[in-house]
Design a protein around this motif. Structure first.
Motif, PDB file in Angstrom:
ATOM      1  N   ASN A  21       0.839  -1.208   0.000  1.00 25.37           N
ATOM      2  CA  ASN A  21       0.000   0.000   0.000  1.00 25.37           C
ATOM      3  C   ASN A  21       0.873   1.255   0.000  1.00 25.37           C
ATOM      4  OD1 ASN A  21      -2.860  -1.131   0.741  1.00 25.37           O
ATOM      5  ND2 ASN A  21      -1.475  -2.110   2.201  1.00 25.37           N
ATOM      6  N   GLY A  22       0.222   2.405  -0.143  1.00 22.80           N
ATOM      7  CA  GLY A  22       0.828   3.709   0.129  1.00 22.80           C
ATOM      8  C   GLY A  22       2.188   3.925  -0.512  1.00 22.80           C
ATOM      9  N   PHE A  23       3.125   4.447   0.286  1.00 22.83           N
ATOM     10  CA  PHE A  23       4.476   4.740  -0.214  1.00 22.83           C
ATOM     11  C   PHE A  23       5.119   3.487  -0.817  1.00 22.83           C
ATOM     12  CE2 PHE A  23       5.091   8.030   3.451  1.00 22.83           C
ATOM     13  CZ  PHE A  23       4.344   8.971   2.763  1.00 22.83           C
ATOM     14  N   ASP A  42       5.071  -7.768   3.003  1.00 20.09           N
ATOM     15  CA  ASP A  42       4.009  -7.051   3.724  1.00 20.09           C
ATOM     16  C   ASP A  42       3.208  -8.068   4.533  1.00 20.09           C
ATOM     17  OD1 ASP A  42       2.709  -4.006   3.071  1.00 20.09           O
ATOM     18  OD2 ASP A  42       1.388  -5.394   4.138  1.00 20.09           O
ATOM     19  N   ASP A  63       5.270 -10.625   9.293  1.00 21.43           N
ATOM     20  CA  ASP A  63       4.758  -9.723  10.329  1.00 21.43           C
ATOM     21  C   ASP A  63       5.955  -9.081  11.030  1.00 21.43           C
ATOM     22  OD1 ASP A  63       3.644  -8.392  12.435  1.00 21.43           O
ATOM     23  OD2 ASP A  63       2.629 -10.146  13.298  1.00 21.43           O
ATOM     24  N   GLN A  64       6.101  -7.793  10.837  1.00 25.58           N
ATOM     25  CA  GLN A  64       7.269  -7.094  11.397  1.00 25.58           C
ATOM     26  C   GLN A  64       7.241  -7.030  12.930  1.00 25.58           C
ATOM     27  OE1 GLN A  64       9.286  -4.227   8.883  1.00 25.58           O
ATOM     28  NE2 GLN A  64       8.984  -2.690  10.465  1.00 25.58           N
ATOM     29  N   ASN A  86      10.182   0.118   5.126  1.00 24.74           N
ATOM     30  CA  ASN A  86       9.068   1.057   4.967  1.00 24.74           C
ATOM     31  C   ASN A  86       7.823   0.672   5.767  1.00 24.74           C
ATOM     32  OD1 ASN A  86       7.288   3.049   3.397  1.00 24.74           O
ATOM     33  ND2 ASN A  86       6.401   1.083   2.787  1.00 24.74           N
ATOM     34  N   GLY A 137      11.342   7.110   8.076  1.00 27.35           N
ATOM     35  CA  GLY A 137      11.085   7.683   9.392  1.00 27.35           C
ATOM     36  C   GLY A 137       9.849   8.560   9.327  1.00 27.35           C
ATOM     37  N   TYR A 151       4.412   7.096  18.301  1.00 27.68           N
ATOM     38  CA  TYR A 151       4.839   6.992  16.895  1.00 27.68           C
ATOM     39  C   TYR A 151       6.054   7.886  16.647  1.00 27.68           C
ATOM     40  CZ  TYR A 151       4.379   7.545  11.781  1.00 27.68           C
ATOM     41  OH  TYR A 151       4.607   7.596  10.428  1.00 27.68           O
ATOM     42  N   LYS A 155       9.873   6.749  15.558  1.00 29.29           N
ATOM     43  CA  LYS A 155      10.502   7.258  14.330  1.00 29.29           C
ATOM     44  C   LYS A 155      11.794   8.037  14.661  1.00 29.29           C
ATOM     45  CE  LYS A 155       7.566   5.740  11.234  1.00 29.29           C
ATOM     46  NZ  LYS A 155       7.979   4.756  10.210  1.00 29.29           N
ATOM     47  N   PRO A 181       9.177  11.643   5.839  1.00 28.42           N
ATOM     48  CA  PRO A 181       8.106  12.337   5.125  1.00 28.42           C
ATOM     49  C   PRO A 181       7.220  13.131   6.090  1.00 28.42           C
ATOM     50  CG  PRO A 181       8.063   9.942   4.701  1.00 28.42           C
ATOM     51  CD  PRO A 181       8.930  10.190   5.892  1.00 28.42           C
ATOM     52  N   ARG A 183       3.189  14.692   6.457  1.00 27.00           N
ATOM     53  CA  ARG A 183       1.928  13.984   6.246  1.00 27.00           C
ATOM     54  C   ARG A 183       1.575  13.914   4.760  1.00 27.00           C
ATOM     55  NH1 ARG A 183      -3.751  14.299   9.259  1.00 27.00           N
ATOM     56  NH2 ARG A 183      -2.384  14.736  11.004  1.00 27.00           N
ATOM     57  N   SER A 184       1.308  12.722   4.315  1.00 27.69           N
ATOM     58  CA  SER A 184       0.959  12.483   2.917  1.00 27.69           C
ATOM     59  C   SER A 184      -0.308  11.642   2.932  1.00 27.69           C
ATOM     60  CB  SER A 184       2.075  11.718   2.206  1.00 27.69           C
ATOM     61  OG  SER A 184       3.326  12.317   2.485  1.00 27.69           O
ATOM     62  N   THR A 186      -2.191   8.785   2.526  1.00 30.47           N
ATOM     63  CA  THR A 186      -2.223   7.344   2.312  1.00 30.47           C
ATOM     64  C   THR A 186      -3.294   6.820   3.260  1.00 30.47           C
ATOM     65  OG1 THR A 186      -0.679   6.821   4.079  1.00 30.47           O
ATOM     66  CG2 THR A 186       0.284   7.290   1.923  1.00 30.47           C
ATOM     67  N   THR A 189      -2.998   7.886   6.967  1.00 29.03           N
ATOM     68  CA  THR A 189      -3.332   9.226   7.453  1.00 29.03           C
ATOM     69  C   THR A 189      -4.713   9.687   7.019  1.00 29.03           C
ATOM     70  OG1 THR A 189      -2.175  10.058   5.520  1.00 29.03           O
ATOM     71  CG2 THR A 189      -0.971  10.062   7.589  1.00 29.03           C
TER      72      THR A 189
HETATM   73  N1  LIG Z   1       1.527   8.713   5.196  1.00 32.95           N
HETATM   74  C1  LIG Z   1       2.206   9.576   5.898  1.00 32.95           C
HETATM   75  O1  LIG Z   1       1.828  10.738   6.059  1.00 32.95           O
HETATM   76  C2  LIG Z   1       3.531   9.182   6.522  1.00 32.95           C
HETATM   77  C3  LIG Z   1       4.323  10.200   7.024  1.00 32.95           C
HETATM   78  C4  LIG Z   1       5.552   9.879   7.589  1.00 32.95           C
HETATM   79  C5  LIG Z   1       5.957   8.559   7.610  1.00 32.95           C
HETATM   80  N2  LIG Z   1       5.160   7.581   7.120  1.00 32.95           N
HETATM   81  C6  LIG Z   1       5.678   6.207   7.157  1.00 32.95           C
HETATM   82  O2  LIG Z   1       5.706   5.689   5.831  1.00 32.95           O
HETATM   83  C7  LIG Z   1       5.637   4.264   5.889  1.00 32.95           C
HETATM   84  C8  LIG Z   1       4.561   3.781   4.934  1.00 32.95           C
HETATM   85  O3  LIG Z   1       3.292   4.237   5.402  1.00 32.95           O
HETATM   86  P1  LIG Z   1       2.074   4.620   4.443  1.00 32.95           P
HETATM   87  O4  LIG Z   1       1.673   6.015   4.741  1.00 32.95           O
HETATM   88  O5  LIG Z   1       2.365   4.217   3.053  1.00 32.95           O
HETATM   89  O6  LIG Z   1       0.919   3.725   5.115  1.00 32.95           O
HETATM   90  P2  LIG Z   1       0.148   2.410   4.616  1.00 32.95           P
HETATM   91  O7  LIG Z   1      -0.700   1.991   5.746  1.00 32.95           O
HETATM   92  O8  LIG Z   1      -0.490   2.688   3.303  1.00 32.95           O
HETATM   93  O9  LIG Z   1       1.342   1.375   4.385  1.00 32.95           O
HETATM   94  C9  LIG Z   1       1.998   0.720   5.444  1.00 32.95           C
HETATM   95  C10 LIG Z   1       2.259  -0.712   5.011  1.00 32.95           C
HETATM   96  O10 LIG Z   1       2.915  -1.399   6.083  1.00 32.95           O
HETATM   97  C11 LIG Z   1       2.299  -2.678   6.211  1.00 32.95           C
HETATM   98  N3  LIG Z   1       2.428  -3.178   7.579  1.00 32.95           N
HETATM   99  C12 LIG Z   1       1.827  -2.682   8.689  1.00 32.95           C
HETATM  100  N4  LIG Z   1       2.104  -3.443   9.735  1.00 32.95           N
HETATM  101  C13 LIG Z   1       2.925  -4.441   9.304  1.00 32.95           C
HETATM  102  C14 LIG Z   1       3.526  -5.552   9.942  1.00 32.95           C
HETATM  103  N5  LIG Z   1       3.354  -5.804  11.247  1.00 32.95           N
HETATM  104  N6  LIG Z   1       4.306  -6.364   9.195  1.00 32.95           N
HETATM  105  C15 LIG Z   1       4.472  -6.149   7.866  1.00 32.95           C
HETATM  106  N7  LIG Z   1       3.894  -5.118   7.204  1.00 32.95           N
HETATM  107  C16 LIG Z   1       3.121  -4.285   7.919  1.00 32.95           C
HETATM  108  C17 LIG Z   1       0.838  -2.438   5.854  1.00 32.95           C
HETATM  109  O11 LIG Z   1       0.145  -3.633   5.536  1.00 32.95           O
HETATM  110  C18 LIG Z   1       0.954  -1.460   4.703  1.00 32.95           C
HETATM  111  O12 LIG Z   1       1.032  -2.110   3.445  1.00 32.95           O
HETATM  112  C19 LIG Z   1       5.373   3.911   7.345  1.00 32.95           C
HETATM  113  O13 LIG Z   1       6.592   3.550   7.971  1.00 32.95           O
HETATM  114  C20 LIG Z   1       4.871   5.206   7.925  1.00 32.95           C
HETATM  115  O14 LIG Z   1       5.082   5.294   9.309  1.00 32.95           O
HETATM  116  C21 LIG Z   1       3.944   7.852   6.572  1.00 32.95           C
END
Ligand SMILES: NC(=O)c1ccc[n+]([C@@H]2O[C@H](COP(=O)([O-])OP(=O)(O)OC[C@H]3O[C@@H](n4cnc5c(N)ncnc54)[C@H](O)[C@@H]3O)[C@@H](O)[C@H]2O)c1
Length: 246
Positions: A21-23, A42, A63-64, A86, A137, A151, A155, A181, A183-184, A186, A189
Motif C-alpha cells: 500500500n501507500g508509499f 508485507d 509480520d514485522q 518502509n 522515518g 509513533y 521514528k 516524510p 503527512r501524505s 495514504t 493518514t
Molecule cells: N503517510 C504519511 O503521512 C507518513 C508520514 C511519515 C511517515 N510515514 C511512514 O511511511 C511508511 C509507509 O506508510 P504509508 O503512509 O504508506 O501507510 P500504509 O498503511 O499505506 O502502508 C503501510 C504498510 O505497512 C504494512 N504493515 C503494517 N504493519 C505491518 C507488519 N506488522 N508487518 C508487515 N507489514 C506491515 C501495511 O500492511 C501497509 O502495506 C510507514 O513507515 C509510515 O510510518 C507515513
C-alpha cells in the motif's frame, strides 16, 4: 558523468517492506520501471500479491511485529543490494489514552522490527562490502505532534539508529539513510485527516500549503538509495513541505 545512469536500477535486488500500500506500492512501481529486481514484503497478502504481479516481483508475507517472521523474511530474501524499511503503523491517540498493548505494537513494528531487519540484512552487506539501507522515518521525529507521541518517538529512534549504523558500516561500503516524510495522503493518514485530528491545523503550518503525494516521497526514496546520493550516509532527509521549519 551521467545523472540518469545513476538512477538506473537495472539488476539491483531491492528488499522493500510495506509494499502492499501507500508509499511502498508507489516505490515498487518506480523501482520496477527503473529495472530493479524486487523482493516485496508485507503483512497483507492480497494487495501484496497484486503489487508483486504488476512488478514481476517476489512476494513474502511477514509480520514485522514477530521476530521469527522477520528472520524468516531475511533468510528467504537472501543477499540483497538494497533494503527499504518502509512497513509501519500509526496509533493516533493522546498519550494518556494509549494502552500498553498499543504502545508495544507501535514500538515493536516501527522500531524493533525495522531495527532487527536492518541488522539481519546489514550483516551480509558488510561482509560483501556494499549495500544501501533506507528507513522511512517521519517528520514527527522532529516536530512531535498531537496524538503522535509513541509513533514520533519510534521514528526518532529510527533516525538515531541510522546515524550509528552509518558510522559503523560506512568503512565497509554500506550507506544507511533515513527519509522523514511529512503527512501524505495514504491509508495511514486518511482517517485522521477526515476526522480532523490535528489535520486542518497541521496543514496551516505547511509552507507549501498541501499534504505530500506518495509519488513525491517515492521519488525521494529512489534518489537516496541511488548512486546519485553516493556521498550521503547517516542523514535523515526531511520531505515535509517545510512543516518542521514553519
Ligand atoms: N503517510 C504519511 O503521512 C507518513 C508520514 C511519515 C511517515 N510515514 C511512514 O511511511 C511508511 C509507509 O506508510 P504509508 O503512509 O504508506 O501507510 P500504509 O498503511 O499505506 O502502508 C503501510 C504498510 O505497512 C504494512 N504493515 C503494517 N504493519 C505491518 C507488519 N506488522 N508487518 C508487515 N507489514 C506491515 C501495511 O500492511 C501497509 O502495506 C510507514 O513507515 C509510515 O510510518 C507515513
Amino acid at each position: 558523468m551521467s545523472f540518469s545512469h545513476d538512477l538506473d536500477f537495472t539488476g539491483r535486488r531491492i528488499l522493500l517492506t510495506g509494499a502492499a500500500n501507500g508509499f511502498g506500492a508507489a516505490m515498487a512501481t518506480l523501482f520496477h520501471a527503473a529495472g530493479a529486481r524486487l523482493v516485496l514484503a508485507d503483512i497483507e497478502e492480497q494487495p501484496l500479491a497484486e503489487v508483486a504481479a504488476q512488478c514481476g516481483a517476489e512476494a513474502h508475507v511477514f509480520d514485522q511485529a514477530d521476530p521469527d517472521s522477520v528472520k524468516r523474511l531475511a533468510e528467504a530474501a537472501g543477499p540483497v543490494d538494497t533494503l527499504i524499511n518502509n512497513a509501519g503503523v500509526l496509533v493516533a491517540k493522546p498519550l494518556l489514552e494509549t494502552s500498553f498493548e498499543e504502545l508495544r505494537r507501535v514500538i515493536d513494528i516501527d522500531f524493533v522490527g525495522a531495527l532487527r531487519l536492518m541488522q539481519l540484512v546489514g550483516r551480509g552487506m558488510v561482509e560483501r562490502r556494499r549495500g544501501v539501507i533506507l528507513s522511512i522515518g517521519s517528520q514527527t521525529a522532529f516536530s512531535g505532534g498531537e496524538n503522535r507521541a509513541v509513533y514520533a518517538a519510534a521514528k526518532a529512534a529510527i533516525s538515531q539508529l541510522t546515524k550509528s549504523a552509518a558510522v559503523e558500516w560506512g568503512p565497509h561500503g554500506v550507506r544507511v539513510v533515513c527519509l522523514a516524510p511529512g503527512r501524505s495522503l495514504t491509508r495511514m493518514t486518511q482517517q485522521t485527516a477526515i476526522e480532523g485530528q490535528s489535520g486542518d491545523r497541521g496543514l496551516a503550518r505547511v509552507p507549501l500549503g498541501r499534504w505530500g503525494k506518495v509519488e513525491e516521497i517515492a521519488k525521494m526514496a529512489m534518489f537516496l538509495v541511488s548512486d546519485a546520493a553516493s556521498y550521503v550516509t547517516g542523514a535523515t532527509v526531511i520531505a515535509d513541505g517545510g512543516y518542521v521549519h514553519g
